[in-house]
Design a protein around this motif. Structure first.
Motif, mmCIF file in Angstrom:
data_model
loop_
_atom_site.group_PDB
_atom_site.id
_atom_site.type_symbol
_atom_site.label_atom_id
_atom_site.label_comp_id
_atom_site.label_asym_id
_atom_site.label_seq_id
_atom_site.Cartn_x
_atom_site.Cartn_y
_atom_site.Cartn_z
ATOM 1 N N GLY A 105 0.836 -1.188 0.000
ATOM 2 C CA GLY A 105 0.000 0.000 0.000
ATOM 3 C C GLY A 105 0.869 1.235 0.000
ATOM 4 N N GLU A 106 0.245 2.363 0.026
ATOM 5 C CA GLU A 106 0.928 3.643 0.045
ATOM 6 C C GLU A 106 0.276 4.479 1.130
ATOM 7 O OE1 GLU A 106 -0.980 2.978 -3.201
ATOM 8 O OE2 GLU A 106 0.507 1.418 -3.051
ATOM 9 N N PHE A 107 0.789 5.630 1.520
ATOM 10 C CA PHE A 107 2.018 6.229 1.071
ATOM 11 C C PHE A 107 2.959 6.447 2.269
ATOM 12 C CE2 PHE A 107 -1.278 7.671 -1.854
ATOM 13 C CZ PHE A 107 -0.706 7.482 -3.103
ATOM 14 N N ALA A 108 2.303 6.555 3.485
ATOM 15 C CA ALA A 108 3.063 7.012 4.650
ATOM 16 C C ALA A 108 4.164 6.047 5.066
ATOM 17 C CB ALA A 108 2.110 7.268 5.821
ATOM 18 N N HIS A 109 4.025 4.763 4.699
ATOM 19 C CA HIS A 109 5.062 3.816 5.116
ATOM 20 C C HIS A 109 6.430 4.214 4.588
ATOM 21 C CE1 HIS A 109 4.501 2.313 1.010
ATOM 22 N NE2 HIS A 109 5.623 1.652 1.149
ATOM 23 N N ALA A 110 6.460 4.899 3.454
ATOM 24 C CA ALA A 110 7.739 5.298 2.864
ATOM 25 C C ALA A 110 8.468 6.299 3.759
ATOM 26 C CB ALA A 110 7.509 5.882 1.469
ATOM 27 N N ALA A 111 7.698 7.184 4.426
ATOM 28 C CA ALA A 111 8.309 8.141 5.351
ATOM 29 C C ALA A 111 8.840 7.417 6.581
ATOM 30 C CB ALA A 111 7.294 9.209 5.757
ATOM 31 N N LEU A 112 8.047 6.478 7.088
ATOM 32 C CA LEU A 112 8.436 5.732 8.285
ATOM 33 C C LEU A 112 9.699 4.914 8.031
ATOM 34 C CD1 LEU A 112 7.119 4.945 11.155
ATOM 35 C CD2 LEU A 112 6.581 2.800 10.027
ATOM 36 N N PRO B 80 -3.718 13.834 -1.624
ATOM 37 C CA PRO B 80 -3.501 14.359 -0.266
ATOM 38 C C PRO B 80 -2.658 13.425 0.612
ATOM 39 C CG PRO B 80 -5.781 14.693 -0.918
ATOM 40 C CD PRO B 80 -5.153 13.838 -1.982
ATOM 41 N N ALA B 81 -2.941 12.133 0.581
ATOM 42 C CA ALA B 81 -2.167 11.193 1.409
ATOM 43 C C ALA B 81 -0.711 11.152 0.951
ATOM 44 C CB ALA B 81 -2.790 9.800 1.352
ATOM 45 N N MET B 82 -0.484 11.270 -0.366
ATOM 46 C CA MET B 82 0.880 11.302 -0.883
ATOM 47 C C MET B 82 1.602 12.553 -0.382
ATOM 48 S SD MET B 82 2.750 13.044 -3.396
ATOM 49 C CE MET B 82 1.449 13.737 -4.428
ATOM 50 N N LEU B 83 0.927 13.707 -0.443
ATOM 51 C CA LEU B 83 1.543 14.962 0.023
ATOM 52 C C LEU B 83 1.871 14.875 1.516
ATOM 53 C CD1 LEU B 83 -0.736 17.560 -1.839
ATOM 54 C CD2 LEU B 83 1.625 16.922 -2.423
ATOM 55 N N GLU B 84 0.985 14.256 2.293
ATOM 56 C CA GLU B 84 1.258 14.098 3.729
ATOM 57 C C GLU B 84 2.473 13.209 3.962
ATOM 58 O OE1 GLU B 84 -2.338 12.757 5.637
ATOM 59 O OE2 GLU B 84 -3.373 14.639 5.191
ATOM 60 N N ALA B 85 2.606 12.151 3.167
ATOM 61 C CA ALA B 85 3.760 11.255 3.324
ATOM 62 C C ALA B 85 5.062 12.004 3.039
ATOM 63 C CB ALA B 85 3.621 10.045 2.402
ATOM 64 N N VAL B 86 5.035 12.874 2.034
ATOM 65 C CA VAL B 86 6.236 13.646 1.690
ATOM 66 C C VAL B 86 6.595 14.595 2.840
ATOM 67 C CG1 VAL B 86 7.140 15.414 0.130
ATOM 68 C CG2 VAL B 86 5.953 13.411 -0.801
ATOM 69 N N GLN B 87 5.595 15.267 3.412
ATOM 70 C CA GLN B 87 5.877 16.157 4.542
ATOM 71 C C GLN B 87 6.387 15.375 5.757
ATOM 72 O OE1 GLN B 87 3.229 20.155 3.618
ATOM 73 N NE2 GLN B 87 2.765 19.008 5.461
ATOM 74 N N LEU B 88 5.836 14.176 5.980
ATOM 75 C CA LEU B 88 6.324 13.345 7.087
ATOM 76 C C LEU B 88 7.765 12.912 6.842
ATOM 77 C CD1 LEU B 88 3.337 11.016 8.046
ATOM 78 C CD2 LEU B 88 4.272 12.945 9.332
ATOM 79 N N ASP B 89 8.113 12.682 5.583
ATOM 80 C CA ASP B 89 9.484 12.306 5.261
ATOM 81 C C ASP B 89 10.437 13.466 5.565
ATOM 82 O OD1 ASP B 89 11.116 10.155 4.205
ATOM 83 O OD2 ASP B 89 11.533 11.481 2.511
ATOM 84 N N LEU B 90 10.001 14.686 5.246
ATOM 85 C CA LEU B 90 10.804 15.869 5.596
ATOM 86 C C LEU B 90 10.950 15.979 7.111
ATOM 87 C CD1 LEU B 90 9.344 18.451 3.053
ATOM 88 C CD2 LEU B 90 11.765 17.840 3.286
ATOM 89 N N LEU B 91 9.869 15.730 7.835
ATOM 90 C CA LEU B 91 9.926 15.791 9.300
ATOM 91 C C LEU B 91 10.919 14.761 9.830
ATOM 92 C CD1 LEU B 91 8.913 16.772 12.051
ATOM 93 C CD2 LEU B 91 7.037 15.128 11.873
ATOM 94 N N ARG B 92 10.827 13.527 9.321
ATOM 95 C CA ARG B 92 11.729 12.464 9.763
ATOM 96 C C ARG B 92 13.181 12.831 9.501
ATOM 97 N NH1 ARG B 92 14.717 9.532 7.454
ATOM 98 N NH2 ARG B 92 13.860 9.905 5.378
ATOM 99 N N GLU B 93 13.444 13.361 8.302
ATOM 100 C CA GLU B 93 14.811 13.681 7.905
ATOM 101 C C GLU B 93 15.418 14.769 8.801
ATOM 102 O OE1 GLU B 93 15.016 14.724 3.762
ATOM 103 O OE2 GLU B 93 17.065 15.470 3.990
ATOM 104 N N HIS B 94 14.586 15.723 9.223
ATOM 105 C CA HIS B 94 15.107 16.874 9.980
ATOM 106 C C HIS B 94 14.816 16.781 11.479
ATOM 107 C CE1 HIS B 94 16.297 19.334 6.470
ATOM 108 N NE2 HIS B 94 15.326 18.683 5.854
#
Lengths: 351, 351
Positions: A105-112, B80-94
């Motif tokens: 599935g997508e998408f948040a798992h990629a951030a985690l 929207p869920a994709m955009l949230e995942a990208v922002q979470l990835d930025l949060l994780r990285e920083h």
């Protein structure tokens, strides 16, 4: 590299349980893959709704969306995203226990998983050519993805493509059937799957047709507009079917009509038909040319005229040979072996 | 503890930019809080769509949903869920760069932050009494949440409640206006906000009414059914308004009607009216008794009859005093001080 058992996490969707009761191709594949990996000796943890049934260790927070709807009636629109967050929390908590994480599935798992040392593989069970997935892979440009067909892989940036693994189903899930009965259409009643084309083809060929599948919630007028007015004794809608009804329907069908009008990423019902020895008449779109062998397991067509012609040519095909091709190419064991090879490659790279 | 500058991350929603162009209460609060924290000397990083405008360091992946829709037309539902995942990835990285992370949304961030040593605070800008948030907080039972009203806090398990912080807006965003003009309703055209009640109240009081606000996409028939048939010269719909039109509308209004029919978690427009010196006639629901001081900044009512009575009593209220109460209780500086105190408490606890 040793052939040791792997500790594998499978992250399933939250909408229906794994396996699904009715529709739910993704959950069906996750379940069949999980069971085949366990049969091959691996330690599998399934992160899935609590109403799932599995031989794996099951990690669950809550029941599936459909189970919650059964209990509460209509639920708040945030429920699916909430359920996904809970499953991701379970994944995070247990991440150190796994050699590989396989996400469906997508998408948040990629951030985690972005900052994790544990390698992961993602299977997207949907088309990849739309803006959501295009921007997703542009951002997560190192997320490793198993495409489910070459057609789907063509929409994936090269850096994301870990490999191509066609779906499979357990060899004994469907049995070869006698054929000779009505044509069958099996899928959602939408303009992606085109039951309206199936109706015209059956009428022109003078054949009976059984349409199985639910009415799409995202497109509720399509059925009333394009299907219902054309139903009669020879062309009947039988609604959603469970596995037993599907065996009966596909086993007796003279052919499955698959007149799709979208970039089908795989099309599980094609191999379900083949498992019953039933040929497939399918439009040249998406994964179709990879799944159907023209003149052997069915016919690949570009128009309704060609499809009508294909119905007339069905006696040329050998149902025993169709089942043999299924056993060689589309079993869950073959799918599990392919995924295991990918897992080992990703684990080797991560070391 | 020293009063040193804090390194603060603000995680904004993805639907519209921060601040919003039109509707978007959450994005308005995130923007005003960010600017007030910077004015107080803190180092703020705003994780938000790239079409946002801020004095903070801005971390962005992509533009907001509305900007993508402007560019591409209708977009795939996963955006929207994709955009949230990208922002979470930025949060994780920083994440390691921050003393505290303040998240303005749900749900996946809780999974991402669950294993982190960096303390976080979550503000939910919505009702908390529905199944999605109820199950969310049952699972994430240690996630620290700032409620935006006591009414909202009442729906939150005790273990989640870090504190209550009422919203605020910059003291100079709206100026006191002369009043004396039509009554104003300002909000989405939905059965939560009840513009139909506002119309009946104005008619019964013999007062003019201006209805401002967009038609709700989730409830498109409400406007056609409950509002449009009752429009006339004295009762006019002026559509969505920007800040300048809002100043004009609220500044000249003799009162804001706020006849809500749902558990309003805060109700930003009430303090926008007060900033203009304009009294608020509001239903006793959700946050209303905490925001409106009966007989000083407006009237709290339980029925349309009481609301009509309140319109007649408006001359009892002092617009200068209403503005003074706003300045004392509902500025962005006060909100930023309250949040800073919460941040410091959470940071202290995490050490």
């Amino acid at each position: 590299m040793t052939r040791s058992a792997l500790r594998i996490a499978q992250l399933a969707p939250v909408i229906v349980p794994t396996p699904p009761e009715h529709a739910g191709g993704t959950e069906r594949v996750v379940s069949d893959l999980t069971e085949a990996l366990i049969a091959a000796g691996h330690e599998v943890t399934l992160i899935a709704p609590s109403d799932s049934r599995t031989s794996a260790r099951l990690l669950s927070g809550y029941p599936s969306l459909v189970a919650l709807q059964r209990e509460h009636g209509a639920v708040a629109p945030g429920v699916p995203a909430m359920l996904e967050a809970v499953q991701l929390d379970l994944l995070r908590e247990h991440l150190h226990e796994f050699d590989i994480v396989h996400c469906h599935g997508e998408f948040a798992h990629a951030a985690l998983l972005g900052g994790s040392a544990v390698p992961s593989l993602t299977t997207v069970h949907w088309r990849l050519d739309e803006l959501d997935r295009q921007l997703f892979f542009r951002w997560f440009d190192r997320l490793q993805v198993a495409a489910i067909s070459g057609a789907q892989a063509a929409c994936l940036p090269g850096g994301n493509l870990a490999g191509i693994v066609h779906h499979g189903i357990p060899a004994d899930h469907y049995r070869p059937g006698p054929g000779g009965g009505p044509l069958v259409f099996l899928g959602r009643m939408t303009d992606q799957k085109r039951p309206d084309r199936a109706i015209r083809i059956a009428r022109a060929a003078g054949a009976e047709l059984r349409l199985a599948g639910g009415i799409d919630v995202g497109n509720p007028t399509f059925f009333a507009r394009a299907v219902e007015p054309f139903l009669c004794d020879a062309v009947a809608h039988v609604g959603e079917v469970d596995d037993r009804a599907k065996q009966d329907l596909l086993g007796h069908a003279s052919a499955l009509l698959f007149p799709i009008d979208w970039p089908e990423p795989f099309g599980l019902v094609m191999i379900e038909a083949m498992a019953c020895g039933t040929p497939v008449i399918a439009w040249r779109k998406g994964s179709v040319p990879e799944v159907v062998e023209h003149g052997i397991t069915g016919f690949i067509v570009d128009s309704e005229d060609e499809a009508v012609d294909a119905v007339r040519r069905l006696p040329e095909l050998d149902r025993g040979q169709i089942r043999a091709v299924f056993e060689a190419r589309f079993t869950a064991d073959r799918m599990a072996r392919d995924y295991e090879a990918l897992y080992r490659r990703l684990i080797g790279r991560a070391r």
